[in-house]
Write a protein that holds these residues in place. Structure first.
Motif, PDB file in Angstrom:
ATOM      1  N   LYS A 222       0.838  -1.211   0.000  1.00  0.00           N
ATOM      2  CA  LYS A 222       0.000   0.000   0.000  1.00  0.00           C
ATOM      3  C   LYS A 222       0.873   1.262   0.000  1.00  0.00           C
ATOM      4  O   LYS A 222       0.646   2.186  -0.775  1.00  0.00           O
ATOM      5  N   THR A 224       4.022   1.533  -0.830  1.00  0.00           N
ATOM      6  CA  THR A 224       4.802   1.612  -2.072  1.00  0.00           C
ATOM      7  C   THR A 224       3.941   2.224  -3.172  1.00  0.00           C
ATOM      8  O   THR A 224       4.399   3.065  -3.943  1.00  0.00           O
ATOM      9  N   ALA A 242       4.393  -1.888   8.826  1.00  0.00           N
ATOM     10  CA  ALA A 242       5.338  -0.781   8.669  1.00  0.00           C
ATOM     11  C   ALA A 242       4.609   0.548   8.872  1.00  0.00           C
ATOM     12  O   ALA A 242       5.175   1.510   9.352  1.00  0.00           O
ATOM     13  N   ASP A 332       4.897  -8.019 -10.914  1.00  0.00           N
ATOM     14  CA  ASP A 332       6.249  -8.311 -11.417  1.00  0.00           C
ATOM     15  C   ASP A 332       6.806  -9.607 -10.842  1.00  0.00           C
ATOM     16  O   ASP A 332       7.751 -10.173 -11.381  1.00  0.00           O
TER      17      ASP A 332
HETATM   18  N1  GTP Z   1       8.114  -7.239  -6.064  1.00  0.00           N
HETATM   19  C1  GTP Z   1       7.349  -6.261  -5.582  1.00  0.00           C
HETATM   20  N2  GTP Z   1       7.457  -5.886  -4.297  1.00  0.00           N
HETATM   21  C2  GTP Z   1       6.660  -4.893  -3.838  1.00  0.00           C
HETATM   22  C3  GTP Z   1       5.717  -4.256  -4.674  1.00  0.00           C
HETATM   23  N3  GTP Z   1       5.065  -3.343  -3.936  1.00  0.00           N
HETATM   24  C4  GTP Z   1       5.589  -3.407  -2.693  1.00  0.00           C
HETATM   25  N4  GTP Z   1       6.559  -4.337  -2.620  1.00  0.00           N
HETATM   26  C5  GTP Z   1       7.349  -4.718  -1.445  1.00  0.00           C
HETATM   27  O1  GTP Z   1       6.493  -5.235  -0.441  1.00  0.00           O
HETATM   28  C6  GTP Z   1       6.964  -4.881   0.861  1.00  0.00           C
HETATM   29  C7  GTP Z   1       5.871  -4.184   1.651  1.00  0.00           C
HETATM   30  O2  GTP Z   1       5.609  -2.947   1.040  1.00  0.00           O
HETATM   31  P1  GTP Z   1       4.843  -1.788   1.811  1.00  0.00           P
HETATM   32  O3  GTP Z   1       4.563  -0.724   0.811  1.00  0.00           O
HETATM   33  O4  GTP Z   1       5.541  -1.409   3.077  1.00  0.00           O
HETATM   34  O5  GTP Z   1       3.497  -2.545   2.172  1.00  0.00           O
HETATM   35  P2  GTP Z   1       2.249  -2.026   3.050  1.00  0.00           P
HETATM   36  O6  GTP Z   1       1.045  -2.655   2.468  1.00  0.00           O
HETATM   37  O7  GTP Z   1       2.284  -0.550   3.145  1.00  0.00           O
HETATM   38  O8  GTP Z   1       2.590  -2.704   4.435  1.00  0.00           O
HETATM   39  P3  GTP Z   1       2.159  -2.288   5.947  1.00  0.00           P
HETATM   40  O9  GTP Z   1       2.243  -0.809   6.068  1.00  0.00           O
HETATM   41  O10 GTP Z   1       3.185  -3.000   6.746  1.00  0.00           O
HETATM   42  O11 GTP Z   1       0.800  -2.832   6.143  1.00  0.00           O
HETATM   43  C8  GTP Z   1       8.201  -4.007   0.629  1.00  0.00           C
HETATM   44  O12 GTP Z   1       9.342  -4.836   0.725  1.00  0.00           O
HETATM   45  C9  GTP Z   1       8.009  -3.504  -0.792  1.00  0.00           C
HETATM   46  O13 GTP Z   1       9.236  -3.210  -1.436  1.00  0.00           O
HETATM   47  C10 GTP Z   1       5.621  -4.680  -6.052  1.00  0.00           C
HETATM   48  O14 GTP Z   1       4.838  -4.201  -6.862  1.00  0.00           O
HETATM   49  N5  GTP Z   1       6.460  -5.688  -6.441  1.00  0.00           N
END
Ligand code: GTP
Ligand code: MG
Length: 465
Positions: A222, A224, A242, A332
């Motif tokens: 989310k 990212t 995070a 990806d």
């Molecule tokens: N391969 C890949 N990895 C991704 C992608 N988007 C996010 N990630 C990875 O997934 C992990 C979690 O990403 P976050 O953006 O912190 O995820 P979140 O949903 O915000 O997570 P929380 O805040 O912990 O709930 C990180 O290591 C990112 O680099 C993607 O499109 N492809």
């Protein structure tokens, strides 16, 4: 901050320089089949809390044992395993009653923590803003209040300066009173924050800003996606939770319209209810959003479960049934032989993207714009009296005018604008008796669920490889 039994609002697990060694315990009730997945998630939670997982014990049961949660024999097996593996802590993948935790701890001989406590511990580690800290402390205290007796026993077993007599009832009572006072205090502070949040949200509504919120399971990407769509710099990490706050940034749509995008806390199965309640103010952004982007990790083996958990949690926080775009992220990382048929059949309206490479994001922006148009934009057509030039000017100022034609006795107007402008215009027309206009949605409702370029996207992703 008061110290009640044990220090609050800070991680209570694994403070030692050596990582504490954890044994995980999971139970499948009535043959529930998500045990393996739930335990692997518990292991990820343990890792996020800096614990080292050294063993796992599972059991299939009809219902929880009131005394030990697992059966007595199983509890003894856990005790043996802890001895063999030199474990420091047992983590049970469910919420334990205070009595179960106490009994299990006495039998096993090391600290016993349940899933809720582990999640609270992670939240305490990760809270950065005042609001998040207050919310976590409140949830921790509410969780600990009925368990204070056990903590005192725990401390007295450790012996450290408590005295051989052990703490008397009086000290326990003092702690309970302090905890309740602190809970009331925190609730008051959070109500104040909530009041400010609501005022902020309200002012956005008054300014007619279209708001979009990212929701989804934890660690699906989310933040990212938030960063990729808005150039925000939200902290991203490959660990759970995070993000514990809400961040809002301007999102520019392809046609130049501006919307607001909010990134916030992720969900997880068996999320403790008082944790959800404590994060009421943070989740306000989700509750009041015009559109949700439900982000899921398309490569996760438990994708379907994750989506179901998020949908359930949205219902629980009062954000069910909102217009939602399902965004399947991390495309990806799909293996070459991924089951494209199954995915497009199961989630026909979903959009496949990669927040990391940017693939699919233009399409996502277009989808958001389309939703915006559907909810907000209307076509205004009508005939105005020749003297009503001011109303034509109003349409030029606040919308897009497609045509203005002058007949002998009327001005024929065809324009597009936001609904509230159209309503204002319509009111003026009636008030001034200046003719008549019709207002219709720009995007027909029936088009709403068309599969949106899914096939096209799949092809472009494949081409990329
Ligand atoms: N391969 C890949 N990895 C991704 C992608 N988007 C996010 N990630 C990875 O997934 C992990 C979690 O990403 P976050 O953006 O912190 O995820 P979140 O949903 O915000 O997570 P929380 O805040 O912990 O709930 C990180 O290591 C990112 O680099 C993607 O499109 N492809
Ligand atoms: Mg995040």
């Amino acid at each position: 901050m008061e110290v009640i039994g044990i220090a609050l609002n800070q991680p209570t697990l694994s403070k030692a320089p050596r990582k504490e060694r954890a044994v995980l315990v999971g139970v499948a009730f009535n043959g529930a089949d998500d045990l393996r997945e739930s335990l692997s998630e518990l292991a990820a939670l343990a890792d996020t809390a800096e614990l080292e997982v050294v063993g796992m014990v599972t059991q299939v049961r009809r219902e929880a044992d009131p005394a030990y949660f697992v059966g007595r024999g199983k509890a003894e097996e856990v005790a043996r395993l802890c001895g063999e593996l030199n474990a420091d802590i047992v983590i049970v993948d469910h919420e334990l009653t205070p009595a179960q935790a106490r009994n299990l701890e006495n039998l096993v001989g090391v600290r016993v923590v349940d899933r809720t406590e582990l999640i609270l511990d992670i939240f305490a580690r990760r809270a950065r803003t005042k609001q998040a800290m207050l919310q976590v402390e409140l949830a921790q205290l509410q969780y600990q209040l009925p368990r204070l007796r056990r903590m005192w026993q725990h401390l007295s077993r450790l012996g450290g300066g408590i005295g051989t007599r052990g703490p008397g009832e009086t000290q326990l009572e003092i702690d309970q009173r302090r905890a309740k006072k602190r809970i009331a205090d925190l609730q008051r502070q959070l109500r104040e924050i909530q009041r400010q949040t609501s005022a902020r949200v309200q002012s956005r509504k008054e300014r007619q800003l279209f708001t979009v919120a990212l929701v989804g399971y934890t660690n699906v990407g989310k933040s990212t996606l938030m960063n990729a769509l808005t150039k925000a710099q939200v902290f991203v990490e490959d660990r759970l939770f995070a993000t514990l706050d809400a961040t809002t940034r301007v999102l520019v749509l392809p046609d130049g319209h501006r919307a607001l995008l909010t990134d916030t806390i992720g969900f997880i199965r068996k999320l403790p209810p008082h944790l959800i309640a404590s994060f009421h103010a943070t989740l306000e952004e989700v509750r009041t959003a015009d559109l949700l982007l439900h982000v899921a990790d398309v490569t996760h083996p438990a994708l379907d479960d994750h989506i179901a958990v998020v949908e359930r949690t949205l219902q629980e926080i009062g954000a069910g049934g909102k217009p939602t775009i399902l965004v399947l992220n991390k495309a990806d990382r799909l293996p070459p032989d991924w089951d494209r048929e199954r995915l497009s059949q199961r989630y026909p309206n979903a959009l496949l993207v990669s927040a990391l490479t940017g693939n699919g994001l233009d399409e996502l922006r277009r989808r958001i714009q389309r939703e915006y148009a559907k909810q907000r934009l209307v076509r205004v057509r009508g005939q105005l009296a020749l003297w009503a030039q001011d109303l034509v000017a109003f349409a030029y100022r606040n919308g897009v005018v497609y045509s203005v034609a002058y007949t002998d006795d009327a001005i024929v107007l065809d324009a597009e604008m936001e609904r509230h402008f159209a309503e204002h215009l319509q009111k003026q027309v009636t008030l001034l008796n200046a003719g008549s206009v019709s207002v219709t949605p720009v995007v027909a409702e029936s088009n709403a669920h068309q599969p949106f370029h899914f096939a096209h996207l799949l092809v472009s992703l494949r081409d990329q490889r």
